[in-house]
Each structure stands twice: as structure tokens, then as C-alpha cells.
Design a protein around this motif. Structure first.
Motif, PDB file in Angstrom:
ATOM      1  N   ALA A 130       0.830  -1.206   0.000  1.00 51.09           N
ATOM      2  CA  ALA A 130       0.000   0.000   0.000  1.00 51.09           C
ATOM      3  C   ALA A 130       0.866   1.258   0.000  1.00 51.09           C
ATOM      4  O   ALA A 130       0.528   2.252  -0.664  1.00 51.09           O
ATOM      5  CB  ALA A 130      -0.923  -0.006   1.222  1.00 51.09           C
ATOM      6  N   ASP A 133       2.226   1.797  -3.497  1.00 49.15           N
ATOM      7  CA  ASP A 133       1.174   2.313  -4.378  1.00 49.15           C
ATOM      8  C   ASP A 133       0.903   3.791  -4.109  1.00 49.15           C
ATOM      9  O   ASP A 133       0.666   4.575  -5.050  1.00 49.15           O
ATOM     10  CB  ASP A 133      -0.112   1.512  -4.191  1.00 49.15           C
ATOM     11  N   SER A 134       0.945   4.177  -2.833  1.00 53.41           N
ATOM     12  CA  SER A 134       0.681   5.580  -2.502  1.00 53.41           C
ATOM     13  C   SER A 134       1.756   6.507  -3.043  1.00 53.41           C
ATOM     14  O   SER A 134       1.495   7.687  -3.312  1.00 53.41           O
ATOM     15  CB  SER A 134       0.575   5.749  -0.981  1.00 53.41           C
ATOM     16  N   GLN A 135       2.965   5.989  -3.227  1.00 52.23           N
ATOM     17  CA  GLN A 135       4.077   6.811  -3.697  1.00 52.23           C
ATOM     18  C   GLN A 135       4.148   6.904  -5.216  1.00 52.23           C
ATOM     19  O   GLN A 135       4.621   7.909  -5.757  1.00 52.23           O
ATOM     20  CB  GLN A 135       5.398   6.234  -3.161  1.00 52.23           C
ATOM     21  N   ALA A 137       1.455   6.000  -7.467  1.00 53.52           N
ATOM     22  CA  ALA A 137       0.162   5.981  -8.171  1.00 53.52           C
ATOM     23  C   ALA A 137       0.081   6.983  -9.320  1.00 53.52           C
ATOM     24  O   ALA A 137      -0.376   6.629 -10.425  1.00 53.52           O
ATOM     25  CB  ALA A 137      -0.969   6.207  -7.171  1.00 53.52           C
ATOM     26  N   PRO A 138       0.505   8.234  -9.126  1.00 52.60           N
ATOM     27  CA  PRO A 138       0.373   9.191 -10.246  1.00 52.60           C
ATOM     28  C   PRO A 138       1.239   8.854 -11.456  1.00 52.60           C
ATOM     29  O   PRO A 138       0.993   9.367 -12.549  1.00 52.60           O
ATOM     30  CB  PRO A 138       0.822  10.526  -9.617  1.00 52.60           C
ATOM     31  N   GLU A 139       2.238   7.997 -11.257  1.00 53.59           N
ATOM     32  CA  GLU A 139       3.198   7.727 -12.333  1.00 53.59           C
ATOM     33  C   GLU A 139       2.831   6.519 -13.188  1.00 53.59           C
ATOM     34  O   GLU A 139       3.472   6.291 -14.216  1.00 53.59           O
ATOM     35  CB  GLU A 139       4.592   7.495 -11.735  1.00 53.59           C
ATOM     36  N   ILE A 140       1.845   5.734 -12.775  1.00 53.89           N
ATOM     37  CA  ILE A 140       1.615   4.465 -13.473  1.00 53.89           C
ATOM     38  C   ILE A 140       0.291   4.421 -14.232  1.00 53.89           C
ATOM     39  O   ILE A 140      -0.077   3.380 -14.775  1.00 53.89           O
ATOM     40  CB  ILE A 140       1.681   3.279 -12.490  1.00 53.89           C
ATOM     41  N   THR A 141      -0.402   5.537 -14.286  1.00 55.85           N
ATOM     42  CA  THR A 141      -1.655   5.576 -15.037  1.00 55.85           C
ATOM     43  C   THR A 141      -1.366   5.511 -16.534  1.00 55.85           C
ATOM     44  O   THR A 141      -0.500   6.227 -17.042  1.00 55.85           O
ATOM     45  CB  THR A 141      -2.444   6.853 -14.716  1.00 55.85           C
ATOM     46  N   ARG A 181       4.954   0.703 -13.790  1.00 56.28           N
ATOM     47  CA  ARG A 181       5.095   0.442 -12.361  1.00 56.28           C
ATOM     48  C   ARG A 181       6.536   0.073 -12.016  1.00 56.28           C
ATOM     49  O   ARG A 181       7.088   0.559 -11.027  1.00 56.28           O
ATOM     50  CB  ARG A 181       4.145  -0.685 -11.942  1.00 56.28           C
TER      51      ARG A 181
END
Length: 207
Positions: A130, A133-135, A137-141, A181
Motif C-alpha cells: 500500500a 502504491d501511494s508513492q 500511483a500518479p506515475e503508473i496511469t 510500475r
């Protein structure tokens, strides 16, 4: 003067130039091998982000690395190396000395990265997955436009000539997200490493 008198010297010059370049390339490769594998020199230390390799401290004689106040032992490294090779269907006995040295560096760096992530997640009182993912998240969309652009620019990688974007869309989105990711986690661990003090000890430790 006969034309022949002007042709022999340029050929000789080209041959000499090629020999010099081959000698130069060989010298560079030899220096890189010496810097990375034998001396753990300045280029190695710059690439790995570690301080100069020294003998392990007396109270941790089997340490191969130190991350702030955390020591990584040679047993930890050997176990990580075994897992690394097993995942690739390899053993230490099948590798050259050069390949084995790089495999040990890879295993060591994975242990350092794992510890840094564990420590950061623990400080945030958040499970590791988790926290990661919080770190990142903005980079893997992955947007629809990105996926379509990749599909259009890589026709040779389609499973069949008549494959459409609609048919490959779910798999393509998942694959691109996985690639993003992995790259984001690499950047994350690089940031954590820059904020830490990492020291590398001689592997195997000097007695």
C-alpha cells in the motif's frame, strides 16, 4: 605521378586508425572491468551510490553492506543471490566470474532497496504494497491515448496482422501499466537511496 602512389598511404592510415580504435576500446573495457570488479573504483561507487569499500567492522565481520544503522550480512546476500539465480534457472557454477560479480551486485542492491522500502512503510505505519502504491500511483496511469499510440507505432509486435486495438486493449493496458510500475519503483528506490547513507564492505569480507 601515377595514381597508385596516392592510394597505398590512405589504406595504411585507415588500417592504423582501426587498430588504434580497437586498442582504445579494449583499454576502456579493461578499465571498466577493473573499476567495477576489482578495485570498486570511483565509477563503481558513483553508479552504486556507495562509499568506498572497506573491511567490515569488528562487531559485524560478515557484513557486506550497511544502510544507515542496518547491516546486510553475507548470508543474506548469498540467500538473495540464490533466489535471483533460481528465478532465472541458473546456478553460481554456471556463471563466469564477471557474470557472478554482477549478479551479486544485483542481489545486494535488491536487499538494500527492500530494506529502504520496509523502513519507509514501517515509519508510515502502512503495509509495504500500500505504501508503494501511494508513492507511485500518479506515475503508473496509462491513458487510452497512450495505449493506442503504442499500438499504432509497434505493428511488428502484434500477434497477428489483423489484430485490432480493441482486441488487444485490455492486455496492452495491463502490460504498459506493469512497465510503468517497474520504472516508478526504480525511481522510488533511487530517491530512498539518495536520502540514506550506504556503505559497502569487501565481498567476501576480509579476515
Amino acid at each position: 605521378m601515377p595514381p597508385g602512389r596516392f592510394t597505398s598511404t590512405p589504406r595504411a592510415s585507415r588500417g592504423s586508425g582501426m587498430q588504434f580504435r580497437m586498442f582504445l576500446y579494449g583499454a576502456i573495457v579493461a578499465w571498466l572491468a577493473w573499476d567495477f570488479l576489482i578495485a570498486r573504483g570511483p565509477l563503481y561507487r558513483w553508479c552504486s551510490g556507495t562509499t568506498h569499500a572497506t573491511s567490515a567492522p569488528a562487531d559485524h565481520p560478515d557484513a557486506v553492506a550497511r544502510v544507515d544503522d542496518h547491516f546486510i550480512s553475507r548470508a543474506d546476500l548469498d540467500a538473495a543471490l540464490a533466489r535471483h539465480l533460481q528465478q532465472r534457472g541458473l546456478t553460481a557454477a554456471t556463471l563466469s566470474r564477471l557474470d557472478l560479480s554482477f549478479a551479486r551486485l544485483t542481489a545486494r542492491d535488491s536487499l538494500i532497496s527492500a530494506h529502504l522500502i520496509q523502513r519507509a512503510a514501517a515509519a508510515a505505519a502502512t503495509p509495504e504494497a500500500a505504501w508503494i502504491d501511494s508513492q507511485i500511483a500518479p506515475e503508473i496511469t496509462v491513458t487510452e491515448a497512450e495505449a493506442r499510440a503504442w499500438f499504432d507505432s509497434h505493428p511488428d509486435e502484434r500477434p497477428a496482422p489483423d489484430t485490432t486495438f480493441e482486441n488487444s486493449r485490455p492486455t496492452l493496458l495491463a502490460t504498459l501499466a506493469s512497465v510503468k510500475r517497474e520504472a516508478a519503483i526504480t525511481r522510488l528506490t533511487s530517491r530512498l537511496r539518495r536520502a540514506a547513507t550506504i556503505q559497502y564492505f569487501t565481498d567476501p569480507p576480509k579476515r
